[in-house]
Design a protein around this motif. Sequence first.
Motif, PDB file in Angstrom:
ATOM      1  N   SER A  54       8.985  14.364  33.720  1.00 46.96           N
ATOM      2  CA  SER A  54       7.616  14.424  33.208  1.00 46.96           C
ATOM      3  C   SER A  54       7.307  13.180  32.378  1.00 46.96           C
ATOM      4  CB  SER A  54       7.411  15.682  32.371  1.00 46.96           C
ATOM      5  OG  SER A  54       8.235  15.677  31.219  1.00 46.96           O
ATOM      6  N   LYS A  55       8.292  12.712  31.598  1.00 40.35           N
ATOM      7  CA  LYS A  55       8.110  11.492  30.816  1.00 40.35           C
ATOM      8  C   LYS A  55       7.985  10.279  31.732  1.00 40.35           C
ATOM      9  CE  LYS A  55      10.302  12.819  26.456  1.00 40.35           C
ATOM     10  NZ  LYS A  55      11.406  12.512  25.503  1.00 40.35           N
ATOM     11  N   ARG A  56       8.803  10.259  32.783  1.00 43.36           N
ATOM     12  CA  ARG A  56       8.739   9.143  33.741  1.00 43.36           C
ATOM     13  C   ARG A  56       7.369   9.105  34.416  1.00 43.36           C
ATOM     14  NH1 ARG A  56      13.773   6.972  35.319  1.00 43.36           N
ATOM     15  NH2 ARG A  56      12.994   6.515  37.402  1.00 43.36           N
ATOM     16  N   GLY A  57       6.835  10.285  34.708  1.00 45.35           N
ATOM     17  CA  GLY A  57       5.509  10.344  35.311  1.00 45.35           C
ATOM     18  C   GLY A  57       4.438   9.827  34.364  1.00 45.35           C
ATOM     19  N   HIS A  58       4.608  10.139  33.083  1.00 43.60           N
ATOM     20  CA  HIS A  58       3.673   9.655  32.056  1.00 43.60           C
ATOM     21  C   HIS A  58       3.703   8.123  32.003  1.00 43.60           C
ATOM     22  CE1 HIS A  58       1.543   9.325  28.248  1.00 43.60           C
ATOM     23  NE2 HIS A  58       2.573   8.677  27.726  1.00 43.60           N
ATOM     24  N   TYR A  59       4.922   7.563  32.034  1.00 41.70           N
ATOM     25  CA  TYR A  59       5.061   6.102  32.026  1.00 41.70           C
ATOM     26  C   TYR A  59       4.438   5.486  33.272  1.00 41.70           C
ATOM     27  CZ  TYR A  59       8.259   5.893  28.012  1.00 41.70           C
ATOM     28  OH  TYR A  59       8.800   5.949  26.762  1.00 41.70           O
ATOM     29  N   ARG A  60       4.702   6.117  34.451  1.00 42.17           N
ATOM     30  CA  ARG A  60       4.177   5.575  35.707  1.00 42.17           C
ATOM     31  C   ARG A  60       2.652   5.515  35.687  1.00 42.17           C
ATOM     32  NH1 ARG A  60       8.799   7.919  38.425  1.00 42.17           N
ATOM     33  NH2 ARG A  60       7.809   9.966  38.413  1.00 42.17           N
ATOM     34  N   GLU A  61       2.037   6.548  35.121  1.00 40.62           N
ATOM     35  CA  GLU A  61       0.578   6.604  35.043  1.00 40.62           C
ATOM     36  C   GLU A  61       0.035   5.474  34.157  1.00 40.62           C
ATOM     37  OE1 GLU A  61      -2.815   9.783  33.565  1.00 40.62           O
ATOM     38  OE2 GLU A  61      -0.868  10.537  34.247  1.00 40.62           O
ATOM     39  N   LYS A  62       0.686   5.277  33.010  1.00 42.50           N
ATOM     40  CA  LYS A  62       0.265   4.203  32.114  1.00 42.50           C
ATOM     41  C   LYS A  62       0.445   2.833  32.772  1.00 42.50           C
ATOM     42  CE  LYS A  62       0.648   5.745  27.337  1.00 42.50           C
ATOM     43  NZ  LYS A  62       1.280   5.427  26.031  1.00 42.50           N
ATOM     44  N   ILE A  63       1.608   2.641  33.384  1.00 41.24           N
ATOM     45  CA  ILE A  63       1.910   1.365  34.034  1.00 41.24           C
ATOM     46  C   ILE A  63       0.885   1.052  35.110  1.00 41.24           C
ATOM     47  CG2 ILE A  63       3.567   0.205  35.562  1.00 41.24           C
ATOM     48  CD1 ILE A  63       5.781   1.740  33.931  1.00 41.24           C
ATOM     49  N   LYS A  64       0.547   2.066  35.927  1.00 44.72           N
ATOM     50  CA  LYS A  64      -0.431   1.848  36.998  1.00 44.72           C
ATOM     51  C   LYS A  64      -1.783   1.423  36.437  1.00 44.72           C
ATOM     52  CE  LYS A  64      -2.599   3.877  41.081  1.00 44.72           C
ATOM     53  NZ  LYS A  64      -3.912   3.289  40.741  1.00 44.72           N
TER      54      LYS A  64
END
Length: 251
Positions: A54-64
């Motif tokens: 879930s944290k990795r998904g949060h990071y991926r969203e921000k990065i995108k």
Amino acid sequence: MTENHVSGMEASAASVLKRAVELDQTGRFQESLVCYQEGIQLLIDAMKAVKDESKRGHYREKIKGYMDRAEHIKSHVNQMKEDGKYHEQMKISEDATGYSYEALFKPYISSAFTEVWVEDPYIRHTHQLYNFLRFCEMLLKAPCTVKTIHLLTSQDEANNSQQGSALSELKGSLSAEGVTLDLQYSSTIHDREIRFDNGWIIKIGRGLDYFKRPKGRFSIGYCDYDLRQCQETTVDIFHTKHTKTLKEPQN
């Protein structure tokens, strides 16, 4: 990697990306692009260090989100370059700090950069000669392979022996590093500008001499120009596909 380390990277990313957004909003696109890229890389490093999906998904969203904005800026900057309309301006306020040559010129130095033209009538007195030396040192440390530095300046009629001796010594020192210093003098030069062979042109109202004299030899800012107070000046940045060569000296 500890949770504190990850939190530290995330905090660093947030600080850099906040600066990127501020630069973006004020039209300083090339600088903002550098900050976006640095901030995105910090977020990627933080994401790699966590296992929680879930944290990795949060990071991926921000990065995108930040990558999309960075790509938009890059396209915008490239189009302005192509149209010959790129111009941004920054104002350095009185007593401001954080404007070392590394900080000011970094966004405009690319790996393909090999040649620079410096036109500045005031590379004459001791502190001005040291400014130019620091500028040359900055280029040697930058992510480029500089081969030739052209300098057009005026002669110090009151003490041209010091100026000539200092620039001659610098020429020899640069030569030992594989860099040629092409030195020319003009009695009529008044413009101040720095041109890189990758198309960037930086015009500083005060030339390289925009730092204040330090309060003492053992005062903060004496050695580190990022901590040195500045005099008020304006910096204009342009881009041209055709970088002109050094002007012919007029005596």
